[in-house]
Write an enzyme that holds these catalytic residues in place. Structure first.
Site, PDB file in Angstrom:
ATOM      1  N   GLU A 168     -39.445  45.611  -1.812  1.00 50.78           N
ATOM      2  CA  GLU A 168     -39.309  44.789  -0.598  1.00 50.78           C
ATOM      3  C   GLU A 168     -40.335  43.659  -0.545  1.00 50.78           C
ATOM      4  O   GLU A 168     -41.248  43.662   0.277  1.00 50.78           O
ATOM      5  CB  GLU A 168     -39.385  45.701   0.627  1.00 50.78           C
ATOM      6  CG  GLU A 168     -38.202  46.670   0.643  1.00 50.78           C
ATOM      7  CD  GLU A 168     -38.409  47.852   1.565  1.00 50.78           C
ATOM      8  OE1 GLU A 168     -39.299  47.801   2.429  1.00 50.78           O
ATOM      9  OE2 GLU A 168     -37.677  48.848   1.388  1.00 50.78           O
ATOM     10  N   HIS A 369     -27.770  59.996   9.467  1.00 46.03           N
ATOM     11  CA  HIS A 369     -29.012  59.411   8.960  1.00 46.03           C
ATOM     12  C   HIS A 369     -29.914  60.500   8.404  1.00 46.03           C
ATOM     13  O   HIS A 369     -30.096  61.538   9.045  1.00 46.03           O
ATOM     14  CB  HIS A 369     -29.738  58.669  10.098  1.00 46.03           C
ATOM     15  CG  HIS A 369     -30.946  57.923   9.639  1.00 46.03           C
ATOM     16  ND1 HIS A 369     -32.169  58.002  10.268  1.00 46.03           N
ATOM     17  CD2 HIS A 369     -31.122  57.075   8.593  1.00 46.03           C
ATOM     18  CE1 HIS A 369     -33.035  57.223   9.636  1.00 46.03           C
ATOM     19  NE2 HIS A 369     -32.428  56.647   8.626  1.00 46.03           N
ATOM     20  N   HIS A 370     -30.432  60.267   7.206  1.00 46.78           N
ATOM     21  CA  HIS A 370     -31.429  61.153   6.611  1.00 46.78           C
ATOM     22  C   HIS A 370     -32.642  60.322   6.232  1.00 46.78           C
ATOM     23  O   HIS A 370     -32.606  59.640   5.202  1.00 46.78           O
ATOM     24  CB  HIS A 370     -30.895  61.794   5.321  1.00 46.78           C
ATOM     25  CG  HIS A 370     -29.899  62.895   5.547  1.00 46.78           C
ATOM     26  ND1 HIS A 370     -29.120  63.387   4.525  1.00 46.78           N
ATOM     27  CD2 HIS A 370     -29.583  63.599   6.658  1.00 46.78           C
ATOM     28  CE1 HIS A 370     -28.356  64.358   5.004  1.00 46.78           C
ATOM     29  NE2 HIS A 370     -28.603  64.503   6.297  1.00 46.78           N
ATOM     30  N   GLU A 371     -33.675  60.333   7.044  1.00 49.91           N
ATOM     31  CA  GLU A 371     -34.918  59.659   6.635  1.00 49.91           C
ATOM     32  C   GLU A 371     -35.794  60.711   5.958  1.00 49.91           C
ATOM     33  O   GLU A 371     -36.356  61.576   6.624  1.00 49.91           O
ATOM     34  CB  GLU A 371     -35.632  59.043   7.841  1.00 49.91           C
ATOM     35  CG  GLU A 371     -36.974  58.400   7.516  1.00 49.91           C
ATOM     36  CD  GLU A 371     -36.935  57.435   6.329  1.00 49.91           C
ATOM     37  OE1 GLU A 371     -36.498  56.314   6.503  1.00 49.91           O
ATOM     38  OE2 GLU A 371     -37.367  57.818   5.199  1.00 49.91           O
ATOM     39  N   HIS A 442     -31.279  53.354   1.755  1.00 45.56           N
ATOM     40  CA  HIS A 442     -32.433  52.464   1.957  1.00 45.56           C
ATOM     41  C   HIS A 442     -33.593  52.982   1.114  1.00 45.56           C
ATOM     42  O   HIS A 442     -33.669  54.159   0.817  1.00 45.56           O
ATOM     43  CB  HIS A 442     -32.800  52.391   3.435  1.00 45.56           C
ATOM     44  CG  HIS A 442     -31.931  51.409   4.169  1.00 45.56           C
ATOM     45  ND1 HIS A 442     -32.435  50.437   5.001  1.00 45.56           N
ATOM     46  CD2 HIS A 442     -30.592  51.217   4.134  1.00 45.56           C
ATOM     47  CE1 HIS A 442     -31.435  49.709   5.473  1.00 45.56           C
ATOM     48  NE2 HIS A 442     -30.305  50.167   4.970  1.00 45.56           N
ATOM     49  N   GLU A 443     -34.490  52.070   0.741  1.00 40.98           N
ATOM     50  CA  GLU A 443     -35.540  52.371  -0.234  1.00 40.98           C
ATOM     51  C   GLU A 443     -34.914  53.104  -1.427  1.00 40.98           C
ATOM     52  O   GLU A 443     -35.322  54.211  -1.804  1.00 40.98           O
ATOM     53  CB  GLU A 443     -36.681  53.211   0.368  1.00 40.98           C
ATOM     54  CG  GLU A 443     -37.380  52.558   1.541  1.00 40.98           C
ATOM     55  CD  GLU A 443     -36.618  52.753   2.856  1.00 40.98           C
ATOM     56  OE1 GLU A 443     -35.974  53.801   3.011  1.00 40.98           O
ATOM     57  OE2 GLU A 443     -36.647  51.851   3.704  1.00 40.98           O
ATOM     58  N   GLU A 467     -35.193  43.695   8.671  1.00 44.79           N
ATOM     59  CA  GLU A 467     -36.195  44.364   9.512  1.00 44.79           C
ATOM     60  C   GLU A 467     -37.590  43.765   9.320  1.00 44.79           C
ATOM     61  O   GLU A 467     -38.473  44.005  10.127  1.00 44.79           O
ATOM     62  CB  GLU A 467     -36.191  45.878   9.257  1.00 44.79           C
ATOM     63  CG  GLU A 467     -36.553  46.261   7.852  1.00 44.79           C
ATOM     64  CD  GLU A 467     -36.034  47.650   7.466  1.00 44.79           C
ATOM     65  OE1 GLU A 467     -34.848  47.925   7.719  1.00 44.79           O
ATOM     66  OE2 GLU A 467     -36.813  48.438   6.925  1.00 44.79           O
TER      67      GLU A 467
HETATM   68  C1  NOJ Z   1     -36.650  51.980   6.737  1.00 47.18           C
HETATM   69  C2  NOJ Z   1     -35.216  51.557   6.695  1.00 47.18           C
HETATM   70  O1  NOJ Z   1     -35.030  50.421   5.903  1.00 47.18           O
HETATM   71  C3  NOJ Z   1     -34.775  51.288   8.123  1.00 47.18           C
HETATM   72  O2  NOJ Z   1     -33.469  50.763   8.143  1.00 47.18           O
HETATM   73  C4  NOJ Z   1     -34.875  52.562   8.899  1.00 47.18           C
HETATM   74  O3  NOJ Z   1     -34.536  52.298  10.234  1.00 47.18           O
HETATM   75  C5  NOJ Z   1     -36.308  53.104   8.859  1.00 47.18           C
HETATM   76  N1  NOJ Z   1     -36.764  53.194   7.507  1.00 47.18           N
HETATM   77  C6  NOJ Z   1     -36.379  54.485   9.485  1.00 47.18           C
HETATM   78  O4  NOJ Z   1     -35.613  55.379   8.747  1.00 47.18           O
END
Ligand code: NOJ
Length: 655
Positions: A168, A369-371, A442-443, A467
């Site tokens: 990024e 969503h899976h963070e 993402h990532e 973002e």
């Molecule tokens: C980074 C992601 O790019 C973003 O889209 C997400 O909202 C946040 N992490 C939290 O998971």
């Protein structure tokens, strides 16, 4: 002599083999020189890559790089056409000449190595194949010796590797001779002789991702290391990813190459269940500080908010809704506490059954969503249950996330783009396929075309996305992406933020440029990233474009542009006669004269145009825009104005 490859063999350890592209203009020459392996590449007789070393260095064993004799060479010509499930181009031709060179060390242990070369009209690719063999059962790769000896005076555009924010970063121009620190691929290069090339890789499986770095004046592969410094542990037989060099006459040529997808296998099962989509999210409200991911007074992901957003999706005509922050684990510093994330447990104020039932009743699907925050050990322990959990509620899409500068895998901190990271992402894609789930990662690990084999891998972030707005994105950034990051596949840039003047997160764009992103940045899962009240109240005239713009395309034609400056293209909607044209510019205003030669002749098209007003500016007049209609026919010229930091979008529909 064959028509696509010639072997000039002097002895077992000295041979030269030429592999020509179908149109004979691109030639890759393999050299075996007293047992040492190397290659070079020419186009139209001009050197693109000078003689460059090949080989793999191993731990506790001699490198696979010299001492070879040629056993045999085998060539074939391939000319196939395949249909994509979704994408920027529906029907794709895969046309190349291939030569596999089978090598054996002339002295004991007489190890075997095959080099497979494919030469296309738009570039070259090769990979190392190490067969199963008596003297070697597995390999520990300590280094890959592949060089790409381009002219050191070439210009290049890159992002740095091994940095805390993964991919990024904003793209920086350097002469190649200044690339002393590793950079990620795709690496885009303009040679002093006027060629544009992109060095990248295809089909990255079970191996560290390739970064590039200068070594003795030549660009060399620098495979992402594991925490012990090794690049990969593999069992034989093993094939490395393809090393790829796309060659064009200008930067736009690079964007039309389908070589990366072509180097990947066709899907091994039926993926007709995959379906591109558009989605809103309980998301941007967190970025502008109205809501929080964590439970509390301003918690975003409540049952009530989700139902309100479902109503909005229904009214606005957006088929899906992402909900972030619904699960346990966001309390406190979520980046630090990621090991606590629970993927099957909701916060007390969120009821998955009520929300998904309500969504179903209103024709709106949820995007789960899976963070993971990169805590892979924690995630993998729950992953299958978490997919089953979503499947039980009829959820077919998941946005995954791997925030954090490194991953935790087997208790150790590893790079996202190391072999262990690559293996994790792969496991996720395959498990998701088992549960008929589509992914927006993402990532992520960078794209290497594996979505051809796994079309449920819909899209990725993998570059600086919106973002970062509110300070850390220059208008030039999105003008780099088509020529760099997007050569690796689709991207979730989270377009459609129409609240461009928001004090908390000011966009470095005009408002119409947000529409242009739906055309210039391809993603089959495309977000309408702003909050519904903005679409409902602030700019309904612009929102209709966001609602209607397709997420898959019959074909794509780049029209004009330059790296970091501008990009204008036309796309034909999938199995439709509608066309779209979009363009963006950097900090400079631009007036472009578009010659329209792709429409059906003699037919009137109604062009609905969304453009910057003459006084619009990304700094102080972001909202200045014009929406107008006119008739366009094939052969017409259309002049378009793009304000500083601006852009335009046009929909063409047969009258
Ligand atoms: C980074 C992601 O790019 C973003 O889209 C997400 O909202 C946040 N992490 C939290 O998971």
């Amino acid at each position: 002599m064959s028509f696509f490859g010639d072997l000039f063999k002097k002895s077992k350890t000295d041979a030269i083999y030429e592999v020509k592209s179908p149109n004979s203009r691109v030639v890759l020459t393999f050299m075996l020189d007293r047992g040492q392996i190397s290659y070079y590449v020419k186009k139209d007789d001009k050197v693109i890559v000078r003689q460059s070393r090949l080989g793999i260095a191993l731990k506790d064993a001699a490198p696979l790089a010299d001492g070879f004799g040629i056993v045999r060479a085998y060539s074939r010509m391939v000319d196939d056409t395949w249909k994509a499930y979704w994408g920027e181009q529906h029907v794709i031709r895969n046309n190349y000449n291939e030569t596999a060179i089978y090598l054996e060390e002339t002295e004991r242990p007489a190890r075997l190595l095959t080099l497979r070369f494919r030469v296309y009209d738009d570039g070259v690719a090769f990979r190392y194949e190490i067969p199963a063999q008596p003297e070697m059962k597995n390999m520990v790769v300590s280094d890959e010796l592949t060089e790409f000896a381009v002219d050191a005076n070439s210009r290049s555009w890159s992002i740095p590797a091994y940095q805390p924010d993964r991919y990024e970063y904003e793209y920086i121009e350097h002469p190649v001779h200044a690339l002393t620190d590793s950079v990620h691929t795709p690496l885009t290069i303009a040679t002093p002789t006027g060629y544009y090339i992109s060095i990248h890789e295809a089909a990255l499986y079970n191996y560290g991702a390739m970064t590039l770095k200068l070594n003795n004046g030549n660009l060399k592969s620098d495979i992402t290391p594991l925490s012990d410094g090794m690049r990969a542990y593999v069992e034989l037989p093993f094939s490395t990813p393809w090393r790829t060099i796309i060659i064009g006459h200008d930067a736009l040529d690079l964007t039309t190459s389908r070589m990366i997808l072509n180097l990947n296998d066709a899907p091994r099962e039926d993926f007709s269940w995959v379906e591109p989509t558009k989605f809103m999210g309980i998301w941007w409200a967190m970025y502008v500080g109205e809501w929080t991911w964590a439970p509390g007074e301003r918690h975003g992901a409540t049952t009530e908010h989700a139902m309100q957003y479902i109503d909005a999706c229904k009214n606005l005509g957006i088929p899906a809704l992402l909900v972030e922050g619904w699960n346990d684990g966001w309390e406190g510093d979520w980046l630090e506490n990621g090991a606590n994330n629970k993927f099957c447990e909701a916060t007390p104020d969120f009821d998955m059954k009520i929300v998904t039932d309500y969504g179903r009743a209103n024709g709106v699907e949820l995007v789960g969503h899976h963070e993971t925050v990169g805590f892979i050990d924690n995630y993998e322990a729950q992953m299958e249950d978490a997919f089953k959990f979503y499947q039980k509620y009829g959820i077919r899409y998941i946005k995954t996330g791997y925030a954090g500068s490194k991953m935790v895998i087997n208790g150790r901190r590893e790079f996202h783009h190391s072999q262990l990271g690559v293996l994790h992402y792969q496991k996720t894609v395959e498990l998701a396929a088992k549960y008929h789930i589509m992914l927006d990662i993402h990532e992520p690990i960078k794209g290497t075309g594996i979505e051809r084999t796994y079309p449920n891998l819909m899209t990725r972030e993998g570059a600086r996305g919106q973002e970062y707005e509110g300070g850390a994105i220059q208008p030039s950034h999105a003008c780099f992406l088509p020529y760099t990051r997007l050569l690796a596949g689709g991207m979730d840039y989270t377009p459609g933020i129409l609240d461009v003047t928001n004090f908390a997160k000011r966009m470095s764009t005009t408002i119409t440029r947000q529409l242009a992103y739906y055309l210039t940045i391809y993603s089959p899962m495309q977000m309408a990233a702003d909050r519904p009240q903005i679409y409902e109240n602030m700019a309904p005239d612009l929102f209709e474009f966001i609602r209607d713009v397709p997420v898959k395309w019959e074909r794509t034609i780049p029209l004009l542009g330059e790296v970091g400056k501008s990009f204008v293209l036309a796309r034909q909607a999938w199995e439709s006669s509608d066309w779209y044209i979009g363009g963006i510019t950097n900090e400079e205003a631009r007036r472009v004269d578009l010659y329209i030669d792709f429409l059906e002749p003699q037919v009137n098209y109604v062009a609905k145009i969304y453009r910057d007003s003459e006084d619009a500016h990304y700094r102080d007049h972001q909202l200045g825009h014009v929406v107008e209609e006119r008739i366009v026919r094939n052969g017409d010229h259309v002049e378009m104005y793009m304000a500083p930091g601006g852009g335009f979008a046009i929909k063409l529909h047969k009258q």
